[in-house]
Structures are given as C-alpha cells and as structure tokens.
Write an enzyme that holds these catalytic residues in place. Structure first.
Site, mmCIF file in Angstrom:
data_model
loop_
_atom_site.group_PDB
_atom_site.id
_atom_site.type_symbol
_atom_site.label_atom_id
_atom_site.label_comp_id
_atom_site.label_asym_id
_atom_site.label_seq_id
_atom_site.Cartn_x
_atom_site.Cartn_y
_atom_site.Cartn_z
ATOM 1 C CE LYS A 114 3.106 5.155 -5.896
ATOM 2 N NZ LYS A 114 2.491 3.916 -6.346
ATOM 3 C CD GLN A 145 3.061 0.409 -5.859
ATOM 4 O OE1 GLN A 145 2.514 1.435 -5.462
ATOM 5 N NE2 GLN A 145 3.757 0.381 -6.968
ATOM 6 C CG ASP A 159 -3.663 3.807 -8.060
ATOM 7 O OD1 ASP A 159 -2.768 4.527 -8.529
ATOM 8 O OD2 ASP A 159 -3.455 2.788 -7.389
HETATM 9 N N1 GUN Z 1 2.432 0.115 -9.917
HETATM 10 C C1 GUN Z 1 3.014 0.769 -10.949
HETATM 11 N N2 GUN Z 1 2.357 1.919 -11.218
HETATM 12 C C2 GUN Z 1 1.340 1.996 -10.342
HETATM 13 C C3 GUN Z 1 0.315 2.959 -10.105
HETATM 14 O O1 GUN Z 1 0.190 3.986 -10.784
HETATM 15 N N3 GUN Z 1 -0.547 2.665 -9.086
HETATM 16 C C4 GUN Z 1 -0.455 1.525 -8.346
HETATM 17 N N4 GUN Z 1 -1.354 1.320 -7.397
HETATM 18 N N5 GUN Z 1 0.498 0.622 -8.525
HETATM 19 C C5 GUN Z 1 1.384 0.868 -9.519
#
Ligand code: GUN
Length: 288
Positions: free
Chosen positions: A50, A94, A117
C-alpha cells in the site's frame, strides 16, 4: 486452461493511470495514514504494498507500526489524533488486529470521511441504501471494476458470493445487486445446505471464504465467470520458504469457466488500486 484470465494487474495499472491525472489535478496532496499493530508477516507485506502504491501515485503516506502489546486506549488515541489532523485524508487500520483488541469498535472510531476502507457503519449504511458515490470497501469494489473492465454485463445474471464477511462477502453481494449492476444474488455461507448446487446454478461465482481451493471444477457451470478473492497460505515443503499462496478456487476450474480471476495476479492489485482511489476521493471531497 480454457478460461480467459482476468488480469487484475493490467486493470489496476489502467486505474492507476487515471489516478495519476486526478492526483495532479487535486488542490492538495492526498495523504493516507496506515496503522499496523503487531508482527503478522503477511499484513506487513500488504501494508508495504500500500505504501509503495502511494509512492507510485504521488500520494503522501504515513506508516504507523505499533507493537503487538499496544493497548486499545493507545490505538484509540492514535486514531483520534489522525481524525483531527487536517493534513491526513485517509486512515486505514490493517486487519487483523491482535486478539486483545475489539477491531470493530476501534475501526468505528475512524472519521467516516477518512474511512478509506469503507467499513464504517455510515459508509456501509450508504451502500445498503444504494448510494454508491461514497467510500466503498476496496476488494468488492475492485471486483466490480474488474468485471466492468472486462466487458461483463451482470444484468439479470445469477451471482453467487461465497462468504459473508464485513470486508468482502456482504458488501460484494450488495454491490452485485445494486441498481446499475442488477445481478440476482445468492450468498453461500457455512450453514448453506448445498453450496455446490448453488454454485452450479450460477453465471458468476465470487469466492471470498478463506478455504483453500474449495471451489472445484464440478461446482462450476461450463462458461461461468469465476472470481477468486481467497488468499490462503498452505504448507509446501518443495518451496524454500515452506509455503505457497492459493486461492479459494481449485486451478482445475480454469478448464470449465469462461473467465477466471486467478490467485495471485487477480483481485489483489485491484484492492490496492481501489484504496488509492478512495484516498484521492477523500482528499478531493475534504478540499472541495
Ligand atoms: N486485511 C485484509 N484485507 C484488508 C482490507 O481490505 N483492509 C484492511 N484494513 N485490512 C485488511
């Protein structure tokens, strides 16, 4: 393999081209804060991906890595600080958080306008209402974008979503059924009487359940479209690292499906591209 491969990497690259234009036209440099708690190696890989995507697109990123024994109170104050920092446009915590933390109540603290998100009840509530112009969950909206990019018309198609998670399955079902997409949607979950029969009736299958290679070739109607959202680590002693990544869909499905989004190289890059898109949208709307 008979199926055409649905190339998430190429679709994400096309989306990134559009985002570069939006970032350069934005009156402020978009800024994403990513918070990770603990040492889960896979989560650190995702977070680094990211941050790298931000660098490619000229988006500022702040990477906050907290120790596994961080208290809920301390994470709460980190979130509140980011909420009140007007230079931060997007906040992502996360998942998964360590077991001593209540993930849902913590992510609910994120200011909805910064919830890139799309998991906040306000943003999910807007999705339930059919208002698709807000911050939508990244993986399901990435799947929709990929299908659109491949020229798939979902109108009247029978779609099966396997899994009912807050992150993927449930919002995916809502997006497929929303006006404009217009699929007829079934959600398959752990209590479904006959998951195989539901899948065999489907024109489109989206597997987001987290069970390695659960969807077999004899679950799939010839010519169906199959999107694999699963990312599962399975032991593999032939690999130096001792494991490999597999999806929720058995590779033999490629002999039956018309279009298949594989793992890796399918949905993964789209999730990140949609996160970047949400960050740019958040910055634009906070500075309009
Ligand atoms: N962990 C796995 N997929 C995601 C996601 O789309 N967002 C977040 N914040 N954590 C994740």
């Amino acid at each position: 393999m008979a199926a055409t491969r649905l190339d998430g990497k190429a679709c994400a690259a096309a989306l990134e081209e559009e985002l570069l234009v939006r970032v350069s036209a934005c009156s402020v440099k978009p800024h994403l804060a990513v918070v990770i708690v603990g040492k889960d190696p896979a989560s650190h890989v995702y977070v680094n991906n990211k941050v790298r995507a931000c660098e490619r697109l000229g988006i500022q990123s702040t990477h906050i890595a907290l120790e596994s024994d961080t208290t809920e109170d301390s994470l709460r104050s980190t979130i509140m600080k980011l909420n009140s920092d007007s230079t931060v446009h997007g906040i992502l915590i996360q998942s998964p958080l360590p077991p001593h933390m209540d993930e849902e109540s913590l992510t609910d603290l994120i200011e909805p306008a910064k919830d890139v998100d799309g998991f906040h009840p306000i943003n999910l509530g807007r999705l339930v209402q059919g208002r698709l112009d807000g911050l939508l969950p990244c993986t399901p909206s990435g799947v929709m974008q990929m299908l659109d990019w491949s020229g798939v018309d979902l109108t009247g198609k029978k779609a099966v979503v396997i899994g009912r998670s807050r992150i993927v399955g449930m919002p995916q079902a809502l997006l497929l059924a929303a006006k404009g997409a217009d699929a007829t949607v079934t959600i398959v979950h752990s209590r479904t009487a006959d998951a195989r029969a539901e899948c065999l009736a489907a024109d489109v299958i989206i597997a987001a359940v987290g069970r390695p290679e659960m969807v077999k070739a004899d679950w799939v109607k010839p010519g169906a479209i199959v999107i694999d959202v699963g990312i599962n680590r399975v032991d593999d002693s032939s690999r130096e690292r001792g494991w490999r990544l597999v999806g929720d869909v058995d590779p033999s499905v490629g002999d039956v499906a018309s279009l298949l989004s594989p793992v890796p190289g399918g949905v993964g890059p789209m999730t990140i591209a949609m996160l970047m898109a949400n960050t740019v949208t958040a910055a634009e709307s906070q500075h309009s």
